[in-house]
Write a protein that holds these residues in place. Sequence first.
Motif, PDB file in Angstrom:
ATOM      1  N   UNK B 191       2.233   2.460   6.979  1.00 46.77           N
ATOM      2  CA  UNK B 191       3.010   1.230   7.153  1.00 46.77           C
ATOM      3  C   UNK B 191       3.617   0.776   5.826  1.00 46.77           C
ATOM      4  N   UNK B 192       2.839   0.942   4.764  1.00 44.42           N
ATOM      5  CA  UNK B 192       3.332   0.543   3.457  1.00 44.42           C
ATOM      6  C   UNK B 192       4.556   1.407   3.089  1.00 44.42           C
ATOM      7  N   UNK B 193       4.382   2.697   3.361  1.00 45.89           N
ATOM      8  CA  UNK B 193       5.440   3.639   3.057  1.00 45.89           C
ATOM      9  C   UNK B 193       6.720   3.291   3.813  1.00 45.89           C
ATOM     10  N   UNK B 194       6.521   2.885   5.068  1.00 44.38           N
ATOM     11  CA  UNK B 194       7.687   2.553   5.898  1.00 44.38           C
ATOM     12  C   UNK B 194       8.170   1.123   5.667  1.00 44.38           C
ATOM     13  N   UNK B 195       7.545   0.446   4.736  1.00 45.70           N
ATOM     14  CA  UNK B 195       7.891  -0.936   4.377  1.00 45.70           C
ATOM     15  C   UNK B 195       7.801  -1.894   5.572  1.00 45.70           C
ATOM     16  N   UNK B 196       6.899  -1.559   6.522  1.00 43.24           N
ATOM     17  CA  UNK B 196       6.696  -2.462   7.654  1.00 43.24           C
ATOM     18  C   UNK B 196       5.965  -3.721   7.204  1.00 43.24           C
ATOM     19  N   UNK B 197       5.026  -3.531   6.316  1.00 42.42           N
ATOM     20  CA  UNK B 197       4.214  -4.653   5.837  1.00 42.42           C
ATOM     21  C   UNK B 197       4.119  -4.607   4.317  1.00 42.42           C
ATOM     22  N   UNK B 198       3.924  -5.782   3.694  1.00 38.61           N
ATOM     23  CA  UNK B 198       3.533  -5.814   2.279  1.00 38.61           C
ATOM     24  C   UNK B 198       2.022  -5.703   2.264  1.00 38.61           C
ATOM     25  N   UNK B 199       1.524  -4.711   1.596  1.00 40.86           N
ATOM     26  CA  UNK B 199       0.091  -4.434   1.701  1.00 40.86           C
ATOM     27  C   UNK B 199      -0.622  -4.513   0.358  1.00 40.86           C
ATOM     28  N   UNK B 200      -1.699  -5.254   0.324  1.00 39.22           N
ATOM     29  CA  UNK B 200      -2.547  -5.302  -0.865  1.00 39.22           C
ATOM     30  C   UNK B 200      -3.945  -4.861  -0.467  1.00 39.22           C
ATOM     31  N   UNK B 201      -4.350  -3.697  -0.919  1.00 40.67           N
ATOM     32  CA  UNK B 201      -5.730  -3.264  -0.685  1.00 40.67           C
ATOM     33  C   UNK B 201      -6.489  -3.522  -1.977  1.00 40.67           C
ATOM     34  N   UNK B 202      -7.577  -4.264  -1.896  1.00 45.48           N
ATOM     35  CA  UNK B 202      -8.355  -4.514  -3.108  1.00 45.48           C
ATOM     36  C   UNK B 202      -9.805  -4.097  -2.875  1.00 45.48           C
ATOM     37  N   UNK B 203     -10.442  -3.665  -3.957  1.00 42.36           N
ATOM     38  CA  UNK B 203     -11.884  -3.371  -3.879  1.00 42.36           C
ATOM     39  C   UNK B 203     -12.588  -4.067  -5.046  1.00 42.36           C
ATOM     40  N   UNK B 204     -13.848  -4.419  -4.807  1.00 41.33           N
ATOM     41  CA  UNK B 204     -14.636  -5.049  -5.877  1.00 41.33           C
ATOM     42  C   UNK B 204     -15.063  -3.999  -6.900  1.00 41.33           C
ATOM     43  N   UNK B 205     -15.488  -2.834  -6.384  1.00 39.87           N
ATOM     44  CA  UNK B 205     -16.030  -1.783  -7.258  1.00 39.87           C
ATOM     45  C   UNK B 205     -15.214  -0.503  -7.098  1.00 39.87           C
ATOM     46  N   UNK B 206     -14.205  -0.285  -7.955  1.00 41.16           N
ATOM     47  CA  UNK B 206     -13.356   0.899  -7.816  1.00 41.16           C
ATOM     48  C   UNK B 206     -14.081   2.164  -8.278  1.00 41.16           C
ATOM     49  N   UNK B 207     -13.588   3.324  -7.822  1.00 43.16           N
ATOM     50  CA  UNK B 207     -14.064   4.592  -8.386  1.00 43.16           C
ATOM     51  C   UNK B 207     -12.852   5.288  -9.018  1.00 43.16           C
ATOM     52  N   UNK B 208     -13.019   6.549  -9.458  1.00 38.84           N
ATOM     53  CA  UNK B 208     -11.949   7.233 -10.192  1.00 38.84           C
ATOM     54  C   UNK B 208     -10.702   7.462  -9.343  1.00 38.84           C
ATOM     55  N   UNK B 209     -10.891   7.544  -8.020  1.00 41.01           N
ATOM     56  CA  UNK B 209      -9.757   7.864  -7.148  1.00 41.01           C
ATOM     57  C   UNK B 209      -8.916   6.634  -6.813  1.00 41.01           C
ATOM     58  N   UNK B 210      -9.423   5.447  -7.075  1.00 43.39           N
ATOM     59  CA  UNK B 210      -8.781   4.220  -6.597  1.00 43.39           C
ATOM     60  C   UNK B 210      -7.542   3.863  -7.412  1.00 43.39           C
ATOM     61  N   UNK B 211      -6.407   3.713  -6.713  1.00 42.82           N
ATOM     62  CA  UNK B 211      -5.210   3.303  -7.439  1.00 42.82           C
ATOM     63  C   UNK B 211      -4.681   1.954  -6.945  1.00 42.82           C
ATOM     64  N   UNK B 212      -5.478   1.304  -6.077  1.00 44.35           N
ATOM     65  CA  UNK B 212      -5.079  -0.016  -5.572  1.00 44.35           C
ATOM     66  C   UNK B 212      -5.558  -1.123  -6.506  1.00 44.35           C
ATOM     67  N   UNK B 213      -5.585  -2.338  -5.969  1.00 48.27           N
ATOM     68  CA  UNK B 213      -5.985  -3.481  -6.788  1.00 48.27           C
ATOM     69  C   UNK B 213      -7.505  -3.542  -6.910  1.00 48.27           C
ATOM     70  N   UNK B 214      -7.951  -4.207  -7.977  1.00 49.49           N
ATOM     71  CA  UNK B 214      -9.380  -4.392  -8.187  1.00 49.49           C
ATOM     72  C   UNK B 214      -9.652  -5.887  -8.286  1.00 49.49           C
ATOM     73  N   UNK B 215     -10.688  -6.327  -7.599  1.00 47.08           N
ATOM     74  CA  UNK B 215     -11.045  -7.740  -7.658  1.00 47.08           C
ATOM     75  C   UNK B 215     -11.274  -8.299  -6.273  1.00 47.08           C
ATOM     76  N   UNK B 216     -11.545  -9.607  -6.225  1.00 43.42           N
ATOM     77  CA  UNK B 216     -11.815 -10.252  -4.949  1.00 43.42           C
ATOM     78  C   UNK B 216     -10.542 -10.325  -4.115  1.00 43.42           C
ATOM     79  N   UNK B 217     -10.760 -10.605  -2.851  1.00 40.54           N
ATOM     80  CA  UNK B 217      -9.655 -10.647  -1.896  1.00 40.54           C
ATOM     81  C   UNK B 217      -8.665 -11.774  -2.237  1.00 40.54           C
ATOM     82  N   UNK B 218      -9.097 -12.711  -3.047  1.00 39.83           N
ATOM     83  CA  UNK B 218      -8.223 -13.825  -3.432  1.00 39.83           C
ATOM     84  C   UNK B 218      -7.286 -13.455  -4.582  1.00 39.83           C
TER      85      UNK B 218
END
Lengths: 345, 303
Positions: B191-218
């Motif tokens: 969906x992100x690729x098709x620009x259907x939605x603006x997407x923010x995926x966040x994680x509290x504890x990233x690993x080496x593979x993570x390229x999204x946002x880091x931190x709380x959902x806020x």
Amino acid sequence: MLYRVIDAEERDALVSAFMQEYEVVAPVKRGRGYVFDVIESPDEIAYDYSTTTASLKKYLLPPRETLMTFNAVDNCITEHAECIPPRVIFGAHACDINAINRLDQVFRDGRYPDPYYTARREATLVVGMSCMPTDDCFCHLWDADEARFGYDLFLHDIGGRYLVSISSVEAANILEAACNPRVATDEDRSDFRQATRTRQLSFNQNIPDIQDVAMLMDAFHKDEFWDELGGRCLSCSACAAVCPTCFCFDLQDRLSPDGTQGERYRVWDACTSPQFAEVAGGHNFRPDGRERVRHRMYHKLNGFLANYDRMLCVGCGRCVSACKADINPIRVLEFFEEKGSEHDA
Amino acid sequence: MMLREPARVVEVNPLGNMTTPLTGEELMANNPYRPWPARITSITDLTPTEKLFEFRLIDERIREAFRHEPGQFVELSLFGVGEAPISISSSPSKRGFIELCVRRAGRFTEALHAMQCGDIVGIRGPFGRGFPFERMKHHDILLVAGGLGIAPLRSLINNIHDERSEFGKVTIIYGSRSPSEVMFRDQFEMWRHRKDFDLYLTVDHPDDTWDGEVGLVTKPFEHLELDARHTYGAVCGPPVMYRFVIDEMRKKGIEYDHIYCSFERHMKCGMGKCGHCQIGHQYVCIDGPVFNYWEAKNIQGSM
């Protein structure tokens, strides 16, 4: 409302007539108290009983009730029929009839009529009987000292005779056949007025009459009072067991020893029990007694009112004697009374 | 004097009167406690602890009558284990099938996770009040999910996607503890690729593979730009999350009654009777599980 007068001596004949066709449940003396139980003779009835220890709700919502049986191997429901005897509840006081009216609203009249409750309710006739308040009674505060509907007959004691309010055809026919109901005289009518007046004047004046209690339950929701009141709760849930309007339940499955057959049943539950508001994974929305007691009182004195325009509490006073920790609506009313008089001091 | 045998006996039969042909609606209303058999048609592993189950009601009349709105739930039965309320994860437009996203968290879900395709369960419902889908149309939408909160919101997200042209800008913020706990990631990336939605995926504890946002959902709120007067918010997640997310939405200027939250409680009957899901004067099972923030503020003990 249609009404007639019968003599006090005709009472037993009326009970006997009901016993011809129905299982009759009535207040009987048991130990130091009274209970509702199936009678085998009109002699057993304690007509002048005060309040029974437990309420009538067990006849409409049994403490444990099988809802369905199933085959656990192929996961399908199996044939199961619950047989309900046609029953007369004889001698219910006004508060208890008002309690049944509240259960009717939840289980019979809502968006999801409960087939089990409704079948029991439809097989039940209610014969009410007037009473005099005990020291723990406060039904008059919530307008529950009079039953305006929800009964088939209501016997008002007017001294040596009864003024009988007649609500259903089924009960009217039995009354007509068993007794000699006569048209009320002016004397009957003034004795009736005298009797209701005497009752209205006999309530314990020490119980504060707080008519704006619902709003106060919101206003004082965070008050320290609840720490103190709920802090002493023993979580025994005796209050909910004796309460005529506590209707919460749990649904559970039980398997036969070989695991092939089973039943789904419901059992009484209580919001004062510690696990009541727990969700999957273990989070508990009301982990301590303070929140649980406040929630129960809130439902009784505010929550139900918001949804059904009447108090859930009918002021029967049963929880006043059942609670070993002295937690009951009267204590809540006294707290509000105290708050109101702080400015006078 | 002996008690006579009662003249008439009234019967309640959970199978009901099956002799006259009834519609699915009538069958369900006959005994709303009765679960209807459904077959598991697909099981997808989402994370080590979460699976997506797809069910198909076996009785055609019930299947036809079963219609839900995003945010509603069903009571799922495993005979002998019990029943549990589970929010529907599929879009109402996916007729004939019901998807439930379930975390292994206790005895009931343990048993469900052990089941296989073809196995039979019981389903009754749908119950409750969902998101006001029709009213949300022609507005911008901000959806915030935390952890398993994505399950009920996915129904709404998919439904919005079905009718994408009816909505303005749609922003999804989805927070998880770690990358391995992110569910439906492929779908989101598409969906992100098709620009259907603006997407923010966040994680509290990233690993080496993570390229999204880091931190709380806020955290994504920091650089979020929205037209608050024309935005509906939708929130679902663990209990601690609500206050923080709603605070952020309020700070952005979204109106009290345009912020919708789905509440988790243990709805045992689903019909406003058993009392387990009560908050203040409301029953989450019939008044909710979706409430707007104004309603929630008016419920004692909701947050």
